[in-house]
Design a protein around this motif. Structure first.
Motif, PDB file in Angstrom:
ATOM      1  N   GLN A 129      58.801  24.455  54.329  1.00 26.28           N
ATOM      2  CA  GLN A 129      58.665  25.917  54.359  1.00 26.28           C
ATOM      3  C   GLN A 129      59.410  26.617  53.222  1.00 26.28           C
ATOM      4  OE1 GLN A 129      59.934  27.096  58.288  1.00 26.28           O
ATOM      5  NE2 GLN A 129      58.382  25.826  59.268  1.00 26.28           N
ATOM      6  N   ILE A 130      60.347  25.919  52.600  1.00 29.30           N
ATOM      7  CA  ILE A 130      61.103  26.562  51.518  1.00 29.30           C
ATOM      8  C   ILE A 130      60.257  26.694  50.262  1.00 29.30           C
ATOM      9  CG2 ILE A 130      63.383  25.886  52.356  1.00 29.30           C
ATOM     10  CD1 ILE A 130      63.304  23.546  50.402  1.00 29.30           C
ATOM     11  N   SER A 131      60.762  27.446  49.296  1.00 37.17           N
ATOM     12  CA  SER A 131      59.971  27.703  48.084  1.00 37.17           C
ATOM     13  C   SER A 131      59.700  26.392  47.342  1.00 37.17           C
ATOM     14  CB  SER A 131      60.725  28.654  47.166  1.00 37.17           C
ATOM     15  OG  SER A 131      61.764  27.956  46.498  1.00 37.17           O
ATOM     16  N   GLU A 132      58.594  26.404  46.618  1.00 40.41           N
ATOM     17  CA  GLU A 132      58.149  25.224  45.891  1.00 40.41           C
ATOM     18  C   GLU A 132      59.238  24.700  44.944  1.00 40.41           C
ATOM     19  OE1 GLU A 132      55.711  22.281  45.565  1.00 40.41           O
ATOM     20  OE2 GLU A 132      55.135  24.012  46.784  1.00 40.41           O
ATOM     21  N   ARG A 133      59.885  25.636  44.243  1.00 42.65           N
ATOM     22  CA  ARG A 133      60.909  25.241  43.268  1.00 42.65           C
ATOM     23  C   ARG A 133      62.139  24.637  43.936  1.00 42.65           C
ATOM     24  NH1 ARG A 133      61.630  26.418  37.989  1.00 42.65           N
ATOM     25  NH2 ARG A 133      63.778  27.114  38.181  1.00 42.65           N
ATOM     26  N   CYS A 134      62.518  25.200  45.065  1.00 38.65           N
ATOM     27  CA  CYS A 134      63.650  24.651  45.812  1.00 38.65           C
ATOM     28  C   CYS A 134      63.310  23.271  46.352  1.00 38.65           C
ATOM     29  CB  CYS A 134      64.042  25.569  46.968  1.00 38.65           C
ATOM     30  SG  CYS A 134      65.227  26.835  46.479  1.00 38.65           S
ATOM     31  N   ARG A 135      62.112  23.162  46.906  1.00 46.35           N
ATOM     32  CA  ARG A 135      61.706  21.885  47.480  1.00 46.35           C
ATOM     33  C   ARG A 135      61.737  20.802  46.409  1.00 46.35           C
ATOM     34  NH1 ARG A 135      57.771  18.248  49.211  1.00 46.35           N
ATOM     35  NH2 ARG A 135      57.863  17.897  51.453  1.00 46.35           N
ATOM     36  N   GLU A 136      61.265  21.171  45.227  1.00 48.94           N
ATOM     37  CA  GLU A 136      61.177  20.187  44.147  1.00 48.94           C
ATOM     38  C   GLU A 136      62.549  19.643  43.756  1.00 48.94           C
ATOM     39  OE1 GLU A 136      60.342  21.512  40.222  1.00 48.94           O
ATOM     40  OE2 GLU A 136      59.356  19.654  39.636  1.00 48.94           O
ATOM     41  N   VAL A 137      63.470  20.570  43.517  1.00 48.03           N
ATOM     42  CA  VAL A 137      64.780  20.100  43.035  1.00 48.03           C
ATOM     43  C   VAL A 137      65.524  19.318  44.122  1.00 48.03           C
ATOM     44  CG1 VAL A 137      66.155  22.176  43.590  1.00 48.03           C
ATOM     45  CG2 VAL A 137      66.793  20.749  41.636  1.00 48.03           C
ATOM     46  N   LEU A 138      65.383  19.755  45.375  1.00 43.66           N
ATOM     47  CA  LEU A 138      66.043  19.049  46.466  1.00 43.66           C
ATOM     48  C   LEU A 138      65.403  17.676  46.690  1.00 43.66           C
ATOM     49  CD1 LEU A 138      66.652  21.938  49.045  1.00 43.66           C
ATOM     50  CD2 LEU A 138      68.250  20.987  47.369  1.00 43.66           C
TER      51      LEU A 138
END
Lengths: 182, 237
Positions: A129-138
């Protein structure tokens, strides 16, 4: 086409978390795997489920461990994982049958989520559910186990510090998101 | 000396040396800060594993449903059903726009029998009976030519009718048309028949309104003749 089915190339695409490579491998060995599972008298739907889990486990090993197959071929490796899953399934269903009276309502736990805590399950949902950019880096850091400098190399982040600050901001967001449901 | 972060990542990557693995185990017991960082990492790693598992599972199930669709018999496969349906639609469309009337002609056209002059086999041949022999034998071009010669000698409305019939059977619509148009306005033995064949000819030439008008006029002359066929055609055009 020839280049794409080249095993070496497939492996490096799997390491890079290329989902289309995953589909390619899936189609490549599907027939053979399902035939192989038939001998264990597992019904078709269950065999299909085992094959899909096998493919995913293989993919995740490539992605999280940057797996390099030294001695075996991709196919041998895949069938090795598959065999384990078949035996685990047979063992579980056997035990399930014998203990059915005692554990009537106990669902067979999917081999993919051994003892996942409710907290982890909730976290898994939040991660979608988090933003695409956050999901990617995490994902690159926590799932694929890439170091901060490796992330700089493989993405558009300017430098190590940008990755670090973005990552910690995203973790903060995630914690807030988790807090809402707790 | 490895950083804590590196140790933790190495642990999950399963790339640590034996010594570094031992170090992780020791730090987990002794260093609460390391333990907390390790546990956060583990939580995140497991959660991602599950989230990715769910996404990949959905992806593979979609692939699978595509594969099993392809192995179904053709009439169960949606795209082939649509393809078959569109071929049918196209065929009907082509038929409607280009061949519809012609097909009606073919559907309903039949050679009008010789009811004018029975051919007496072995009788001394006259040119009229020659023409009908050609006609009855299906040699329509020769029949048409013979009727034309006869008509040059004597104007006979019935022979005109059979000439028109011979021309139609020979596929010479262009020559048959003016003859039939004339005959259909003439009161004689084969007027209804003339209108019928004129209507069919109009259909062949895609002149639906003209055909319709001829078919409707036939009622007034002979309500019985080809009544069923006329109704079907009128419904279709």
């Amino acid at each position: 086409m020839e280049r794409n089915t080249d095993p070496q190339n497939l492996e490096s695409r799997l390491r890079a978390d290329d989902k289309s490579a995953l589909e390619q491998v899936y189609k490549l060995y599907r027939e053979e795997f399902l035939n192989y599972v038939k001998r264990y008298k597992i019904d078709d739907a269950q065999a299909m489920d085992i094959y899909q889990d096998t493919i995913i486990a293989m993919h995740q090993n490539f992605v999280t461990k940057q797996l390099q197959l030294q001695q075996s071929s991709l196919k041998t490796y895949l069938f090795g994982i598959g065999k384990n899953k078949v035996f685990r399934y047979l063992k579980l269903s056997d035990r399930h049958l014998r203990w059915e009276a005692d554990f009537e309502d106990q669902e067979l736990e999917s081999p993919e989520e051994p003892g996942l805590s409710p907290q982890q399950k909730l976290l898994a949902r939040k991660l979608n559910q988090i933003s695409e950019r956050c999901r990617e880096v995490l994902l690159l850091f926590y799932f694929r186990n890439l170091t901060i400098s490796e992330i700089v190399e493989q993405t558009h982040y300017k430098d190590v510090n940008t990755v670090k600050s973005h990552k910690s901001r995203c973790m903060k967001n995630l914690k807030t998101l988790m807090g809402v449901d707790q | 000396m490895m950083e804590h972060e590196e140790l933790i990542q190495g642990y999950f990557k399963q790339s640590l040396s034996e010594a570094d693995s031992q170090k992780v185990i020791r730090l987990l017991k002794e260093d609460s800060e390391f333990k907390a960082a390790f546990e956060t990492y583990q939580q995140m790693h497991m959660a991602f594993k599950k989230a990715e598992y769910d996404n990949l599972k959905a992806q593979l199930q979609a692939v699978e449903s595509k594969i099993s669709e392809q192995t179904k018999p053709w009439y169960i496969q949606p795209w082939l059903r649509y393809a078959a349906a569109s071929v049918l639609v196209i065929a009907l469309g082509v038929n409607f726009f280009f061949g519809g009337s012609d097909n009606l002609y073919d559907d309903y056209f039949e050679t009008y029998p010789n009811v004018y002059q029975p051919v007496i086999r072995g009788a001394a041949s006259t040119s009229i009976s020659d023409a009908f022999v050609f006609y009855e034998n299906g040699e329509f071009e020769q029949a048409a030519a013979s009727f034309e010669q006869l008509l040059a000698q004597q104007d006979d409305v019935n022979l005109k009718f059979y000439r028109a019939m011979a021309l139609l059977n020979a596929g010479d619509t262009q020559q048959a048309l003016p003859l039939l148009e004339q005959l259909s306005e003439t009161a004689f033995e084969f007027q209804t028949e003339s209108k019928w064949y004129l209507a069919l000819t109009y259909l062949k030439l895609d002149q639906k309104e003209n055909a319709k008008s001829q078919l409707e006029q036939m009622d007034a002359i002979d309500a019985e003749f080809k009544a069923e066929q006329r109704n079907s055609i009128l419904k279709e055009i």
